[in-house]
Design an enzyme around this catalytic site. Structure first.
Site, PDB file in Angstrom:
ATOM      1  N   LYS A 273       0.836  -1.204   0.000  1.00  0.00           N
ATOM      2  CA  LYS A 273       0.000   0.000   0.000  1.00  0.00           C
ATOM      3  C   LYS A 273       0.865   1.245   0.000  1.00  0.00           C
ATOM      4  O   LYS A 273       1.960   1.232   0.577  1.00  0.00           O
ATOM      5  CB  LYS A 273      -0.842   0.038   1.286  1.00  0.00           C
ATOM      6  CG  LYS A 273      -2.005  -0.917   1.329  1.00  0.00           C
ATOM      7  CD  LYS A 273      -2.803  -0.699   2.607  1.00  0.00           C
ATOM      8  CE  LYS A 273      -3.918  -1.721   2.742  1.00  0.00           C
ATOM      9  NZ  LYS A 273      -4.968  -1.591   1.719  1.00  0.00           N
ATOM     10  N   ARG A 347     -10.505 -11.246   2.069  1.00  0.00           N
ATOM     11  CA  ARG A 347     -11.436 -12.244   1.529  1.00  0.00           C
ATOM     12  C   ARG A 347     -10.796 -13.638   1.526  1.00  0.00           C
ATOM     13  O   ARG A 347     -11.489 -14.639   1.619  1.00  0.00           O
ATOM     14  CB  ARG A 347     -11.889 -11.820   0.126  1.00  0.00           C
ATOM     15  CG  ARG A 347     -10.795 -11.767  -0.894  1.00  0.00           C
ATOM     16  CD  ARG A 347     -11.204 -10.985  -2.138  1.00  0.00           C
ATOM     17  NE  ARG A 347     -11.264  -9.527  -1.907  1.00  0.00           N
ATOM     18  CZ  ARG A 347     -11.587  -8.641  -2.841  1.00  0.00           C
ATOM     19  NH1 ARG A 347     -11.901  -9.040  -4.050  1.00  0.00           N
ATOM     20  NH2 ARG A 347     -11.604  -7.354  -2.559  1.00  0.00           N
TER      21      ARG A 347
END
Ligand code: BES
Ligand code: MN
Ligand code: ZN
Length: 490
Positions: A273, A347
């Protein structure tokens, strides 16, 4: 903090909060009480000098003498009044009252009969008063000089009333759960590692007599959670998997499994990120913190529901051992995932947690996760995304969220979303394109549960605020804890 219900005259605080409407001259019993103490000066200020007229969130401080101060707060127009606005007024008023109180105790009016035209129940209003007050008074002061700390909150009403007692009890446990979760989210990822959370879960289980299953890396391997393990493999802090169970004394009316995303730090993995996005990623375990708060409240409230709380805890880091783009992972249920982006790690860990939850055979499975940046674009910082495969469950849940002042909105899971995640060499990729990011993530998750009542809450926008917003200050919010506890109790 202690919460006590009291008759007005028995109050013991040096700061009293009471409320007025903009368009209603009927004085509440608490207003009458403080007015009497002030020799009618307070009502003169309101009705003659119009120092305060009762507009929404307008406040007026009045010192009766050096021992008692009053904070009058406007609730706005009666026919525009909502519980959410009330909650904001309470949070705001207690925040101000905190700096006024010297004896570390605040008294607050339970607005009982001021809303005859509405269907607000006293029990709900009391619960909301407590939870909002605790939101207003919250601070994480472990690393800074302690500020003015409030020890006691007195809830004032004209008469004792079992509805108030009931609402106060529930409110106290809910606000405890919220504070617990917020403290854990605020604490740095340096301290809050998977092992730290697992040890905390063990302590919680002991204290509340819950069943605890805590799995380390080898045991996770034995359970074939290879998708979860792949995310974890880039960190020196090993993964942990936790499962706590609350069982009622009677036969449970319903079994609920609650899964919280537990990424104790999300650096993005090899798809690292940018610094500004990574800054708040210690909060990527907000789901796990919430479910651990919730089970403690449920253990106290003792409903006839069996509650399972589950979290796959790990860090998502870059390193020589980190999982890579193009890796193919096999989840516990045998389905294969091609890693398209290592930053869509939530996820992947949830996939294995959902498979694990299948074995419990719960009537309902709910996951709560800081899952997608896309939900922030879609719904902003004040609305939680709700998705699932059972419309009744979603409707009931959303009705309760409204009743207890939390905003939710349903987003679709359509089967055509599978095109976004089409892989040539595995069952699916973990990401695909920029479009419909929140729904696509939910579609991905739907492949890992057999439950016919599975619901997914995407709290990426609402769990942690970079700026103060409405009732909640910058930092963790404890979002959905109020709704989930009331939902479990319903
Ligand atoms: N933890 C993030 C989601 C998130 C973003 C939470 C902002 C709170 C605030 C999640 O793991 C993530 O990185 N999601 C990616 C997915 C993308 C790579 C498809 C995102 O939303 O950017
Ligand atoms: Mn991520
Ligand atoms: Zn994440």
């Amino acid at each position: 903090m202690r919460f006590v219900t009291k008759k007005i005259k028995e109050q013991n605080s040096d700061t009293i909060i009471c409320f007025i409407f903009e368009d209603d001259d009927k004085k509440s019993e608490v207003l009458k009480y403080v007015d009497e103490l002030s020799n009618s000066e307070i009502t003169k200020q309101i009705y003659e000098y119009k120092t305060i007229t009762g507009k929404f969130q307008e406040t007026f401080k009045y010192s009766i003498n050096k021992n008692i101060k009053v904070l009058i707060t406007g609730l706005g127009k009666k026919n525009e009044f909502t519980k959410q606005k009330f909650s904001q007024c309470v949070a705001n008023a207690t925040r101000i009252a905190k700096s006024m109180s010297k004896n570390q105790s605040i008294a607050i009016e339970v607005i009982e009969n001021c809303c005859q035209n509405t269907n607000f129940e006293t029990k709900d209003i009391t619960q909301i008063t407590i939870t909002a007050a605790r939101i207003g008074l919250y601070e994480f002061n472990k690393y800074i000089k302690e500020q003015n700390k409030i020890e006691t909150l007195e809830l004032l009403s004209a008469n004792t009333n079992p509805e108030i007692e009931k609402g106060a009890e529930t409110g106290a446990f809910i606000s405890f759960a919220m504070k617990f979760a917020k403290d854990l989210i605020n604490e740095s990822a340096q301290i809050v590692t998977p092992l730290y959370v697992a040890n905390l879960a063990t302590e919680i289980a002991k204290e509340h007599k819950l069943e605890a299953k805590i799995y380390n890396k080898n045991q996770i391997k034995e359970m074939n959670m290879n998708a979860f393990l792949a995310v974890a493999q880039g960190s020196v802090n090993e993964p942990m998997f936790i499962h706590l169970t609350y069982k009622p004394n009677t036969t449970p009316r319903k079994k609920i499994a609650l899964i919280g995303k537990g990424i104790t730090f999300d650096a993005g993995g090899m798809n690292i990120k940018p610094a500004s996005s990574m800054l708040t990623m210690k909060s990527d375990m907000a789901g796990a913190a919430s479910v651990l708060g919730i089970i403690q409240a449920i253990a106290k409230l003792q409903p006839d529901i069996e509650l399972h709380v589950i979290s796959a805890l790990c860090e998502n880091m870059t390193s020589g051992s980190a999982y890579k783009q193009g890796d193919i992972l096999t989840a516990m249920n045998g389905k294969t995932i091609e890693v398209d982006n290592t930053d869509a790690e939530g996820r992947i860990t949830l996939a294995d947690a959902l498979c694990y939850a299948d074995k419990i055979n719960a009537d309902e499975v709910i996951d709560i996760a800081t899952l997608t940046g896309a939900v922030i674009i879609a719904l902003g910082n004040n609305i939680t995304g709700v998705m699932g495969n059972n419309q009744n469950q979603i409707n009931n849940f959303r009705e309760i969220s409204e009743r207890f002042c939390e905003n939710t909105w349903q987003m679709p899971i359509l089967n055509e979303l599978k095109d976004n995640l089409k892989s040539e060499i595995a069952d699916f990729k973990n990401t695909g394109g920029k479009l419909a990011g929140t729904s696509t993530a939910a579609w991905f998750l739907s492949n890992f549960t057999k439950s016919k009542s599975w619901m997914h809450l995407d709290i990426a926008g609402t769990a942690y605020l970079e700026k103060t917003n409405k009732e909640t200050q910058q930092g963790p919010t404890g979002v959905m804890i109020r709704t989930l506890i009331n939902y479990i109790l319903s």
